[in-house]
Structure formats: C-alpha cells, structure tokens
Write a protein that holds these residues in place. Structure first.
Motif, mmCIF file in Angstrom:
data_model
loop_
_atom_site.group_PDB
_atom_site.id
_atom_site.type_symbol
_atom_site.label_atom_id
_atom_site.label_comp_id
_atom_site.label_asym_id
_atom_site.label_seq_id
_atom_site.Cartn_x
_atom_site.Cartn_y
_atom_site.Cartn_z
ATOM 1 N N TRP A 88 0.842 -1.210 0.000
ATOM 2 C CA TRP A 88 0.000 0.000 0.000
ATOM 3 C C TRP A 88 0.870 1.250 0.000
ATOM 4 C CZ3 TRP A 88 0.106 3.218 4.377
ATOM 5 C CH2 TRP A 88 -0.830 4.259 4.404
ATOM 6 N N GLY A 89 1.865 1.297 0.862
ATOM 7 C CA GLY A 89 2.717 2.472 0.990
ATOM 8 C C GLY A 89 3.569 2.728 -0.245
ATOM 9 N N LEU A 90 4.008 1.661 -0.915
ATOM 10 C CA LEU A 90 4.779 1.835 -2.148
ATOM 11 C C LEU A 90 3.935 2.510 -3.222
ATOM 12 C CD1 LEU A 90 6.744 -1.544 -2.297
ATOM 13 C CD2 LEU A 90 7.712 0.745 -1.937
ATOM 14 N N LEU A 91 2.664 2.133 -3.306
ATOM 15 C CA LEU A 91 1.773 2.793 -4.258
ATOM 16 C C LEU A 91 1.549 4.252 -3.873
ATOM 17 C CD1 LEU A 91 -0.914 0.068 -5.103
ATOM 18 C CD2 LEU A 91 1.011 0.850 -6.492
ATOM 19 N N VAL A 92 1.449 4.524 -2.569
ATOM 20 C CA VAL A 92 1.350 5.916 -2.116
ATOM 21 C C VAL A 92 2.549 6.714 -2.639
ATOM 22 C CG1 VAL A 92 1.379 7.462 -0.122
ATOM 23 C CG2 VAL A 92 0.014 5.378 -0.043
ATOM 24 N N ALA A 93 3.754 6.157 -2.459
ATOM 25 C CA ALA A 93 4.969 6.863 -2.855
ATOM 26 C C ALA A 93 5.040 7.062 -4.366
ATOM 27 C CB ALA A 93 6.198 6.091 -2.365
ATOM 28 N N VAL A 94 4.789 6.009 -5.142
ATOM 29 C CA VAL A 94 4.906 6.080 -6.603
ATOM 30 C C VAL A 94 3.907 7.084 -7.185
ATOM 31 C CG1 VAL A 94 4.538 4.796 -8.740
ATOM 32 C CG2 VAL A 94 5.870 3.786 -6.889
ATOM 33 N N PHE A 95 2.674 7.040 -6.706
ATOM 34 C CA PHE A 95 1.668 7.934 -7.274
ATOM 35 C C PHE A 95 1.770 9.350 -6.727
ATOM 36 C CE2 PHE A 95 0.075 4.045 -8.925
ATOM 37 C CZ PHE A 95 -0.610 4.401 -10.081
ATOM 38 N N ALA A 96 2.379 9.528 -5.554
ATOM 39 C CA ALA A 96 2.635 10.881 -5.064
ATOM 40 C C ALA A 96 3.703 11.569 -5.902
ATOM 41 C CB ALA A 96 3.064 10.841 -3.597
ATOM 42 N N ILE A 127 -4.476 -2.316 -0.543
ATOM 43 C CA ILE A 127 -3.260 -2.008 -1.305
ATOM 44 C C ILE A 127 -3.563 -0.996 -2.410
ATOM 45 C CG2 ILE A 127 -1.516 -2.953 -2.864
ATOM 46 C CD1 ILE A 127 -1.624 -5.543 -1.211
ATOM 47 N N VAL A 128 -4.655 -1.211 -3.152
ATOM 48 C CA VAL A 128 -5.039 -0.302 -4.246
ATOM 49 C C VAL A 128 -5.338 1.102 -3.719
ATOM 50 C CG1 VAL A 128 -6.818 0.161 -5.990
ATOM 51 C CG2 VAL A 128 -5.848 -2.133 -5.774
ATOM 52 N N ALA A 129 -5.813 1.205 -2.483
ATOM 53 C CA ALA A 129 -6.102 2.526 -1.903
ATOM 54 C C ALA A 129 -4.876 3.428 -1.908
ATOM 55 C CB ALA A 129 -6.627 2.366 -0.473
ATOM 56 N N GLY A 130 -3.678 2.840 -1.902
ATOM 57 C CA GLY A 130 -2.453 3.634 -1.950
ATOM 58 C C GLY A 130 -2.365 4.528 -3.167
#
Length: 425
Positions: free
Chosen positions: A255-263, A309-312
């Motif tokens: 989840w957090g990796l998706l937060v970082a990539v999309f941020a 996870i997708v919520a990230g």
C-alpha cells in the motif's frame, strides 16, 4: 518543445537537492513511518495487553488529535526560536516518547506516550515542509514532490519495519523509530543551516484566523473528509485481515509503495493530463468507491487485502495535489497555511479510527467503512465550493514552477522568502 524542457528540468531537480533537503527529507521518512508503523502490531497489542480494538485504535487518535491541536502553536514556536530549533525540538520529543512507548506495560501508557509523540510530530512536520520549500531547487512543485516522496517512502517502510520488528515483539517498532529518529536528529543538527526568522512573529490564533479565507477553509474541510476515509482504512482494516504482524507489514508496505509512486510520478502526470480540479474530483470519487468495496467485502480476506493495497494509488495522488493546492490557494504565509490545514485534516484522521472501533462494537464490521466512503463523497461536495480557487492556484503554480524550471533564481528566492518571512503566496 519548451514545456517538455521545463518538465525534464523539474524532474532532474528533484534528485539534485542541497544536503539540507536530504537531511530533512530523511527525517520526514522516519517521522511518517510513525503513521503506519503500528498497523502490523495492532492485533498483537490488543491480544498481549487485553485491550479491545477500539482501545487500541486510540494509538492513532491520541497521536493525530494532539498533532492537530499542536499545529496551532507550531508557527508561534518557530517564529520565535527559528525553524531549525523547532525541527530539533520536534525530533527530540519523538525520540523520547517513541522509546517510552516501547517500555510501557499498559494500553493507557502507550496511548499517553503516543500523544507526546504527536506533539513532537506536529513541531516537526509543520516546519519541515517550510524548510524544504525554502531550501529545495526546482520551484514549489519540486519541493512538494520531494516532501511527498519522503511521506510516501515513510508510509511504505513503516509497516515493513513494524512487521519485521513486531514479529519479535510489539515493543520492537517503537524502539526502532527511536533509534532511527536519533540519527535523523543528528543529521538535521549538522546539515541544516539556521533559517532566517520571520519578520513578523506568528500568533497562536493566526491559523484559526487563516481559516476565514474560503479557499483554505474549503481545502482543509475536504482534507478532513478524505482523512476520515483514509484513517478508517489505515486504523481498522488490520483487524478483519486476520494476519500475522509480518504479513500485515507486507500488505501495508505494498500500500505504501503505491502511495509513494503515485505521489511522486502519478499525481504530476495526472495534473498535466487532466488539470488539478478534475484530477482531484476523479481521484476522490475513485477512493470513495474503493472504500465502499471494502465496506461490502470486508469479510473476504482476498478482496480486503487487494482493496487496501489499491487505496495507496488514490492516497498518493491526493496527498501531493491537495498539499500543492493548499500552498497556492491560501492568501496567508505558507507556515500559517500549513498549520491551519494540518489542524483541520488531522482532526478527521484522529477521530476516524476510534469511531470505527466503537461503530463495530455497536453495529457490525461493514458500517465504519460505509460511513468512511460517504464522508469522502461529502468531501467532493465541499471541494466544489473552491472550484475557481483551484483554477487560480493551478495557473499560479504553473507560472512559478515554469520560471524555477528555467533557472530563474528570483522565482525560487521569492518562494523561500514567502515561506520563511511571511510575504504571502
């Protein structure tokens, strides 16, 4: 071809920053680890200390509500002792209270120490963004992306560290943060130069007064609604997953990796493609659908894990674009705007996990997530009140970042001055 050149320059500037930016960014990573750090150990704390899920969620509530209220005094403190000393004070408090949380033998003790941790967190995060904006190369957009990169990385690494150390003992993650934050404290003390004190000392009431400005108030209330959904997922989803600390850590790391990539990458691309307002509306709508899926299928472990996870994706996009918009729509100094914004949004984040626990005790596991989705939809309705402000913010940001991307020193000096001395944005 000039826009492409500017985009490349802005992208390169993200990775070519002064040492002070990297020092503060590293401290931001460790600070934001504290948000997701406790996720993998929530069930273990509940079991070992005979605490109900709603009691355990108070670890989020005490931390975030104190952070929110303390945001009102961060400008007061920083304008009197300087940004660097405020950073160091915040980091020192986090070191002390995270270590004390690890020594605690009761749920009440941990909740209390997390409150002290929240005070340090407020002093640090409100000041860190201002220092990064003042020190970073590449304009406001590059500075905020650097800040959100640190936020995303911290959120990604926090659950992994929590899972690894939590598999040994639930006390391990607290000690781990204390040790890492001590390193960040040393790096900040050595590498960050003292920032000029603002020409005008900030009052405790300045952030409250700032909320009289429509754009800032609307963006802050939108963030409150969004954070309600965000922290309902972050604070309560670990319980119905029924996973070990290590497996929970891996789920929230994804989840957090998706937060970082999309941020860092997703948000700027979406803004260029669709514009700020349409991206925010669409992103919030998709996040509401995501939380509604969790509400409906919360008892399906596979669907719940996938949806969390997708919520990230949606959280990463929202974090970058909302922070950027707040800095541009506010007619007050950026530190004051940051404090006012943080005060409102963290109230939503702090109350949501505890409310989720109480709702489950009195209704069922589906209800808090359904309410979370509804509150996000309410945030979309609130955001429509600032549609014209968003358009103005987007034009202003594009102009400043284009000048900074072309190497216009005056643009970056102006931003640093606005952040440090309160010239208004």
């Amino acid at each position: 071809m000039k826009p492409v050149t500017d985009e490349r320059a802005a992208s390169q500037s993200l990775f070519r920053q002064p040492k002070a930016v990297w020092a503060v960014a590293f401290a931001c990573v460790i600070s934001f680890m504290g948000i997701g750090l406790v996720d993998p150990i929530l069930p273990a704390i509940s079991s070992d200390l005979n605490a109900s899920p709603s009691q355990v969620t108070l670890l989020f509530t005490s931390y975030l509500v104190v952070t929110a209220v303390a945001m009102l005094v961060t400008g007061f403190v920083s304008s009197r002792i300087g940004a660097k000393r405020t950073l160091i004070a915040g980091l020192a408090l986090i070191v002390v209270f995270s270590a004390l949380a690890g020594t605690s033998g009761s749920i009440g003790g941990i909740i209390g120490f997390r409150a002290g941790w929240g005070l340090g967190n407020a002093l640090f995060i409100a000041t860190s963004l201002a220092v990064i904006v003042a020190s970073a190369s590449g304009g406001l957009g590059g500075a905020i992306i650097a800040y959100e990169s640190a936020l995303g990385l911290g959120i990604a690494v926090g659950p992994l560290l929590g899972g690894l150390l939590g598999d040994i003992s639930w006390r391990g993650p607290f000690y781990g943060v204390a040790a890492l934050m001590a390193i960040a404290l040393l790096a900040t003390a050595v590498l960050v130069r003292p920032q000029p004190k603002p020409a005008r000392k900030t009052s405790v009431l300045d952030p409250i007064r700032a909320l009289r400005h429509r754009g800032l108030l609307v963006m802050s209330l939108t963030a409150l609604c969004y954070n309600w959904g965000f922290f309902t997922v972050l604070g309560y989803a670990p319980f119905p997953m029924r996973l070990s600390a290590m497996k929970l850590g891996l789920v929230f790391t994804g989840w957090g990796l998706l937060v970082a990539v999309f941020a860092v990458f997703g948000a700027p691309w979406l803004q260029r493609r669709f514009g700020l307002a349409r991206t925010l509306y669409g992103n919030l709508a998709l996040f509401a659908v995501n939380v509604l899926v969790i509400a409906i299928f919360v008892e399906s472990q596979a669907v719940l894990i996938t949806a969390v996870i997708v919520a990230g994706v949606f959280i990463g996009v929202n974090n970058t674009l909302t922070t950027q918009a707040v800095m541009m729509v506010s007619p007050v100094e950026r530190p004051v705007a940051s404090a006012a914004y943080g005060f409102v949004r963290f109230i939503g984040g702090g109350l949501a996990p505890y409310a989720a626990g109480r709702l489950v005790e009195h209704t069922n596991i589906h209800v808090p997530f359904a309410i979370g989705a509804g509150v996000i939809v309410a945030g979309i309705a609130v955001l429509t009140l600032a549609h014209r402000d968003l358009a103005t913010a987007e034009r202003g940001q594009a102009e400043v970042d284009a000048r900074a991307g072309r190497g216009d020193a005056d643009a970056e000096v102006t931003e640093a001055a606005e952040t440090g001395s309160g010239s208004g944005s």
